[in-house]
Scaffold this active site. Sequence first.
Site, PDB file in Angstrom:
ATOM      1  N   LYS A  74       0.753  -1.246  -0.031  1.00 40.22           N
ATOM      2  CA  LYS A  74       0.010   0.141  -0.073  1.00 40.22           C
ATOM      3  C   LYS A  74       0.931   1.512   0.098  1.00 40.22           C
ATOM      4  CE  LYS A  74      -3.584   2.208   2.938  1.00 40.22           C
ATOM      5  NZ  LYS A  74      -4.244   2.009   4.272  1.00 40.22           N
ATOM      6  N   SER A 149      -9.174   2.563   3.266  1.00 45.19           N
ATOM      7  CA  SER A 149      -8.285   3.218   2.342  1.00 45.19           C
ATOM      8  C   SER A 149      -7.247   2.376   1.515  1.00 45.19           C
ATOM      9  CB  SER A 149      -7.321   4.004   3.209  1.00 45.19           C
ATOM     10  OG  SER A 149      -6.733   3.598   4.125  1.00 45.19           O
ATOM     11  N   SER A 173      -9.843   0.666   7.593  1.00 44.36           N
ATOM     12  CA  SER A 173      -8.877   0.869   6.310  1.00 44.36           C
ATOM     13  C   SER A 173      -8.580  -0.488   5.557  1.00 44.36           C
ATOM     14  CB  SER A 173      -7.819   1.765   6.108  1.00 44.36           C
ATOM     15  OG  SER A 173      -8.507   3.154   6.216  1.00 44.36           O
TER      16      SER A 173
END
Length: 312
Positions: A74, A149, A173
């Site tokens: 990520k 996210s 997230s």
Amino acid sequence: MFKEYTQYDAIALAALVNAGEVSAKEVLDAAVYQANTLNPKLNAIIHRFDERAYHAAQAGLPSGIFNGVPYLLKDLSFSFADEPITMGSRSVNIISESDSEIVKRMKATGVNTFGKTNTPEFGLIITTEPKAHGATHNPFKKGYSSGGSSGGSAASVASGIVPMAGAGDGGGSIRFPAAWCGVFGLKPSRGRNPIGPKFGEGWEGAVADHVITRSVRDSAAMLDATNGAEIGAPYVIAPPDGTFLQAAMRAPRQLTIALHQQPLIANTVVDKEVLAVLEQTAKQLEAMGHRVIHAEPNINIEQFWHDFMVVV
């Protein structure tokens, strides 16, 4: 071409590599093919370094539990030496000087990282559509959100580009995108995984980095490899009783599960389809032998959001 690539989770792929049935390069070839084919439609990966990954496959990866498994990180809190972090923002472009501690531990498992995944700006909202990189689409329906996210990571796993990808969670997230994309996401307890060395904690301890995976056992095995306090950690929590992988293999005991249907945003009506799915899930859990109770805690919504914004 390793056509069966998408049929295996990360542990099974590594077992094939260790047995000599496929090479790390062949597995990476399959992941790169998947990325080249699917990512133009998904926009899940926003930065690639394939050549670096091919060099690692040829030079030899650590012979850990995930030896040769293609991997993505990520683009928010994971520092990967000599590669950029943008945090989903047009104002950020940092070249990492070194690996963060959790990345070092992930590398030791044998994963072969070849890119970074999309995230909303600074990871602050639950849908991945930053102006810096554009929206990540849900693999099951273009135009629908992959969640956030860690939306890029969830879409990459759900679509079959990789069997697992690095992810992080402060207020959902990992859990939001895992749910929206139909993959597995676990947020570890505070202090279970390191987030240093440049940070001791995030959001007063609410932030935790881990993975989104295709299988439960992959998540458990990665947590076995990464958990534990690092030097200088602000607090140390008790180690697990046994391994997480062993725990994942055990049949679960009967659980008492609370079903909560009250939204955390005032004056909001929950969609009927969402409520129906919640009820369907509750019935399925009861059919599996668990006890489901309806529980609506008395939450002061205004105070909750006030405290949340103070932390942010």
